[in-house]
Write an enzyme that holds these catalytic residues in place. Structure first.
Site, PDB file in Angstrom:
ATOM      1  CD  GLU A   1      43.618  38.759  42.107  1.00  0.00           C
ATOM      2  OE1 GLU A   1      42.484  38.240  42.134  1.00  0.00           O
ATOM      3  OE2 GLU A   1      44.030  39.442  41.156  1.00  0.00           O
TER       4      GLU A   1
ATOM      5  CG  HIS B   1      43.562  37.359  36.575  1.00  0.00           C
ATOM      6  ND1 HIS B   1      44.544  37.838  37.411  1.00  0.00           N
ATOM      7  CD2 HIS B   1      42.392  37.494  37.262  1.00  0.00           C
ATOM      8  CE1 HIS B   1      43.993  38.238  38.549  1.00  0.00           C
ATOM      9  NE2 HIS B   1      42.684  38.043  38.493  1.00  0.00           N
ATOM     10  CD  GLU B   2      38.915  37.033  35.943  1.00  0.00           C
ATOM     11  OE1 GLU B   2      38.517  36.331  36.893  1.00  0.00           O
ATOM     12  OE2 GLU B   2      39.269  38.230  36.085  1.00  0.00           O
TER      13      GLU B   2
ATOM     14  CG  HIS C   1      40.153  34.202  39.999  1.00  0.00           C
ATOM     15  ND1 HIS C   1      40.543  34.335  41.306  1.00  0.00           N
ATOM     16  CD2 HIS C   1      40.399  35.406  39.412  1.00  0.00           C
ATOM     17  CE1 HIS C   1      41.007  35.575  41.508  1.00  0.00           C
ATOM     18  NE2 HIS C   1      40.934  36.240  40.375  1.00  0.00           N
TER      19      HIS C   1
HETATM   20 ZN    ZN Z   1      41.475  38.216  40.143  1.00  0.00          ZN
END
Ligand code: ZN
Length: 501
Positions: A295, A265-266, A269
């Site tokens: 996101e 997830h990160e 980003h």
């Molecule tokens: Zn996030």
């Protein structure tokens, strides 16, 4: 363009460059505070961050900057130059609404509050955090009033994170989404086959997890020459400066998913930050379009790619080699199903794709009540637990796994949570558009090739930075307004297959 305009643009970029350098200093100090700073350094660090915040505010509200901006607004600029002026105007106006004193007080309070939150969470001690949160809310209300100019306080805050969005717009998406999700969760519970998650539970060596997770992040396109992975209480990504985009995760001693999905997830980003337009670095145009758009990138890599069967056809043999004793005898299908099990759970960042939004909806309701004062801080744990019982059918056994789990309210961020759901919906909408443009990307994923996906995202999202509003970017990239339909189509099909509905 006239000679005067060219000179003014140079001056504007120089001034914005100084502001960006101050932002970089403060981002690095915050990153350090959330990772390695010894506890005794917290008070001094929070004060230093506040000082930088005030200096930044001085620069943003400097009358000479306003003069340069006004002269450029009077000139006939086009393209990126016009966009730069427009986006700088937005930031300057936002800064001008806040008194200098409030900016410093908020920065110091929120960074101190984060450290008391981390301690309260570690000791499951909500009572020690309650007065801090109460003070946060006083400051957040002041900020909201400054921005709202008589309008709705929540909308004013939410707009800082998701431009042009409102609580009403969020509700319009959430209400039908909640009904559909509750139905899907019910179908899975009643008619779905049972899935064994035990292969993912128990101890997995953390060093090996880290090597595997980072290997996947790199394969997705996260550049370690311009990034790094560290440990923290609440996983986050931070674009500190050009060429320095850091991600963090945490390890859960008894569950392989605990560090894997936050890392992916990160990394999503991080990949977005690393591919923002270099030519606009240090200006508002070189920044992300909104938190929802941000996101959409993390959720796309985490879920649409990272929880998909084609991806695991490539990755799973590698994971088996990493943990031969644990996974050598577990076949791919069983593993993939376990990775995608749908069950009500306590922790948002560990939630499956289907129940995830319910966690966000709970926070959206509670933070609006906290802001308007209809919910008292002392009653937050009870209200939190009641909603978990009502929405997910489970009651947190303690506040650490309840209302103390997320950092946002400690960091003064009210109005932020809905961007998680909006971004998740956008991730599915982008994925549909990407597959329309590129055709089937499954075979590439089976070979561990993610460059086609990354290039599409750079082309349609990353390289634009803040040139377009989130709504414009969505329309241009997908040909439609943001809608929950692509996500619901995706979820019904995927989980229908996994659960044999
Ligand atoms: Zn996030």
């Amino acid at each position: 363009m006239t000679h005067d305009s060219a000179a003014s643009l140079t001056e504007l970029r120089d001034r914005l460059g100084v502001i960006a350098d101050l932002t970089q200093a403060s981002a690095l100090m915050s990153w350090d505070q959330r990772t390695y700073l010894p506890p005794k350094g917290n008070a001094g660090r929070s004060r230093a961050i506040a000082t930088i915040g005030r200096l930044r505010h001085d620069r943003m509200t400097d009358p000479s900057l306003a003069d340069v901006l006004a002269s450029l607004e009077a000139a006939d600029l086009e393209g990126d130059d016009a966009a730069l002026v427009r986006e700088t105007r937005r930031d300057v106006d936002l800064a001008a609404r806040l008194p200098r004193e409030l900016v410093g007080r908020a920065a110091e309070q929120f960074s101190l509050a984060e450290t008391s939150w981390a301690a309260a969470r570690a000791h499951d001690d909500f009572a020690s955090f309650a007065p801090v949160l109460r003070e946060n809310l006083v400051i957040v209300r002041e900020i909201a009033q400054a921005h709202a100019a008589g309008g709705d306080l929540y909308d004013a805050l939410h707009d800082l994170y998701e431009r042009d969005s409102t609580a009403a717009a969020v509700e319009a998406v959430f209400t039908p989404l909640r009904a559909e999700l509750v139905e899907l969760v019910g179908e899975i519970r009643e008619r779905g086959r049972s899935i064994d998650v035990s292969p993912l539970l128990g101890a997995f060596d953390e060093g090996r997890q880290e090597r595997f997770n980072l290997g996947v992040a790199r394969a997705f396109g996260y550049d370690l020459d311009g990034g790094r992975l560290d440990r923290t209480t609440h996983p986050f990504a931070s674009g500190i400066g050009r060429g320095d985009v850091r991600i963090t995760t945490r390890y859960k001693g008894d569950d392989l998913r605990g560090a894997l999905f936050p890392t992916l997830h990160e990394a999503g980003h991080g990949i977005y930050e690393q591919n923002l337009p270099a030519e606009h670095a240090g200006t508002p145009l070189g920044r992300h379009a909104s938190l929802g758009v941000h996101e959409s990138q993390s959720r796309l890599w985490e879920n649409l790619v990272g929880r998909s069967l084609p991806f695991w056809e490539w990755a799973y043999p590698r994971l088996q080699e990493t943990f031969p004793d644990r996974l050598g005898a577990v076949d791919l299908e069983a593993f993939h199903a376990a990775m995608n099990v749908v069950e009500p759970s306590l922790i948002r960042v560990e939630a499956d794709e289907v129940t995830y939004h319910l966690h966000v909806m709970i926070r959206f309701e509670l933070e609006r009540a906290l802001l308007e004062g209809s919910l008292d801080v002392d009653d937050l744990p009870g209200a939190w637990n009641e909603r978990y019982e009502a929405y997910l059918g489970i009651t947190p056994p303690d506040d650490r796994r309840g209302c103390l789990q997320d950092v946002h309210w400690a960091g003064g961020m009210i109005g932020y949570f809905p961007t998680y759901s909006l971004g998740t919906l956008l991730s599915a909408q982008l994925w549909e558009a990407l597959r329309r443009d590129l055709g089937d990307v499954d075979d590439a994923m089976r070979r561990g090739e993610f460059g086609g996906i990354l290039s599409w995202l750079i082309e349609h999202v990353h390289r634009h930075g803040r040139r377009y509003t989130p709504a414009e970017l969505t329309r241009r990239a997908t040909g439609a307004e943001l809608s929950a339909e692509p996500y619901l189509r995706y979820a019904r099909e995927k989980y229908g297959t996994i659960y044999g509905l």
